[in-house]
Design a protein around this motif. Sequence first.
Motif, mmCIF file in Angstrom:
data_model
loop_
_atom_site.group_PDB
_atom_site.id
_atom_site.type_symbol
_atom_site.label_atom_id
_atom_site.label_comp_id
_atom_site.label_asym_id
_atom_site.label_seq_id
_atom_site.Cartn_x
_atom_site.Cartn_y
_atom_site.Cartn_z
ATOM 1 N N LEU A 221 0.822 -1.204 0.000
ATOM 2 C CA LEU A 221 0.000 0.000 0.000
ATOM 3 C C LEU A 221 0.860 1.259 0.000
ATOM 4 O O LEU A 221 0.562 2.222 -0.713
ATOM 5 C CB LEU A 221 -0.968 0.010 1.190
ATOM 6 N N LEU B 234 2.260 1.428 -3.679
ATOM 7 C CA LEU B 234 1.250 1.673 -4.707
ATOM 8 C C LEU B 234 0.540 3.009 -4.534
ATOM 9 O O LEU B 234 0.046 3.578 -5.502
ATOM 10 C CB LEU B 234 0.227 0.530 -4.732
ATOM 11 N N SER B 235 0.474 3.522 -3.297
ATOM 12 C CA SER B 235 -0.195 4.809 -3.080
ATOM 13 C C SER B 235 0.754 5.984 -3.257
ATOM 14 O O SER B 235 0.313 7.136 -3.306
ATOM 15 C CB SER B 235 -0.811 4.867 -1.681
ATOM 16 N N ARG C 152 -1.692 -8.097 -2.982
ATOM 17 C CA ARG C 152 -1.534 -7.005 -3.955
ATOM 18 C C ARG C 152 -2.868 -6.679 -4.619
ATOM 19 O O ARG C 152 -3.253 -5.512 -4.748
ATOM 20 C CB ARG C 152 -0.491 -7.375 -4.995
ATOM 21 N N GLY C 153 -3.592 -7.698 -5.059
ATOM 22 C CA GLY C 153 -4.896 -7.478 -5.682
ATOM 23 C C GLY C 153 -5.862 -6.790 -4.736
ATOM 24 O O GLY C 153 -6.596 -5.872 -5.124
ATOM 25 N N GLU D 253 -4.876 -3.137 -4.293
ATOM 26 C CA GLU D 253 -5.289 -2.353 -5.466
ATOM 27 C C GLU D 253 -6.780 -2.031 -5.391
ATOM 28 O O GLU D 253 -7.202 -0.910 -5.694
ATOM 29 C CB GLU D 253 -4.933 -3.097 -6.753
ATOM 30 N N GLU D 254 -7.605 -2.986 -4.957
ATOM 31 C CA GLU D 254 -9.042 -2.753 -4.786
ATOM 32 C C GLU D 254 -9.281 -1.704 -3.697
ATOM 33 O O GLU D 254 -10.140 -0.825 -3.850
ATOM 34 C CB GLU D 254 -9.757 -4.054 -4.405
ATOM 35 N N LEU E 287 -7.291 0.702 -2.723
ATOM 36 C CA LEU E 287 -6.929 2.013 -3.264
ATOM 37 C C LEU E 287 -8.073 2.593 -4.102
ATOM 38 O O LEU E 287 -8.406 3.779 -3.971
ATOM 39 C CB LEU E 287 -5.664 1.912 -4.129
ATOM 40 N N ALA E 288 -8.663 1.767 -4.931
ATOM 41 C CA ALA E 288 -9.773 2.224 -5.776
ATOM 42 C C ALA E 288 -10.948 2.659 -4.902
ATOM 43 O O ALA E 288 -11.562 3.702 -5.146
ATOM 44 C CB ALA E 288 -10.188 1.121 -6.744
ATOM 45 N N GLN F 147 -3.236 4.824 -8.217
ATOM 46 C CA GLN F 147 -1.975 4.113 -8.036
ATOM 47 C C GLN F 147 -0.833 4.995 -8.511
ATOM 48 O O GLN F 147 -0.932 5.661 -9.534
ATOM 49 C CB GLN F 147 -1.966 2.794 -8.794
#
Length: 143
Positions: A26, A29-30, A122-123, A126-127, A129-130, A136
């Motif tokens: 996180l 990716l952020s 990771r998946g 990513e969810e 974050l959305a 991302q």
Amino acid sequence: MTDPRPSVLFVCVHNAGRSQMAAGLLTSLSGGAVEVRSAGSAPADRVNPVAVEAMAELGIDITAERPKVLTPEAVQTSDVVVTMGCGDACPYFPGTRYEDWVLEDPAGQDLAMVRRVRDEIRGRVEELLAELGVPQAGPLSGV
């Protein structure tokens, strides 16, 4: 002044594998757009070296991380608390969003298994974050 970024706390029992990988993912990716913490209900002495290796494959260095004890304050000051098998040890505060991610425990497992757990995390990151409306920061290196 309060931090305007959303805050996420990842919690597992030992704060040595799943929660450390999630926090590293996180954070990366952020691009720093999310305040990220991790903790454990019964912290281990060190981060799982196989988790460190799996994260290094993505260009994420978690070697400096140390397992931390879960405190009620850490939970209370988080917008989202993601639990990963800490059960009833996680304190509950009204108004805080909780998610329970059911993931295999990478403790004592080989690199191939830890990679699978890392990729599942990771998946989910990513969810998350959305859902938080945070774009991302960019692609990860490695796998």
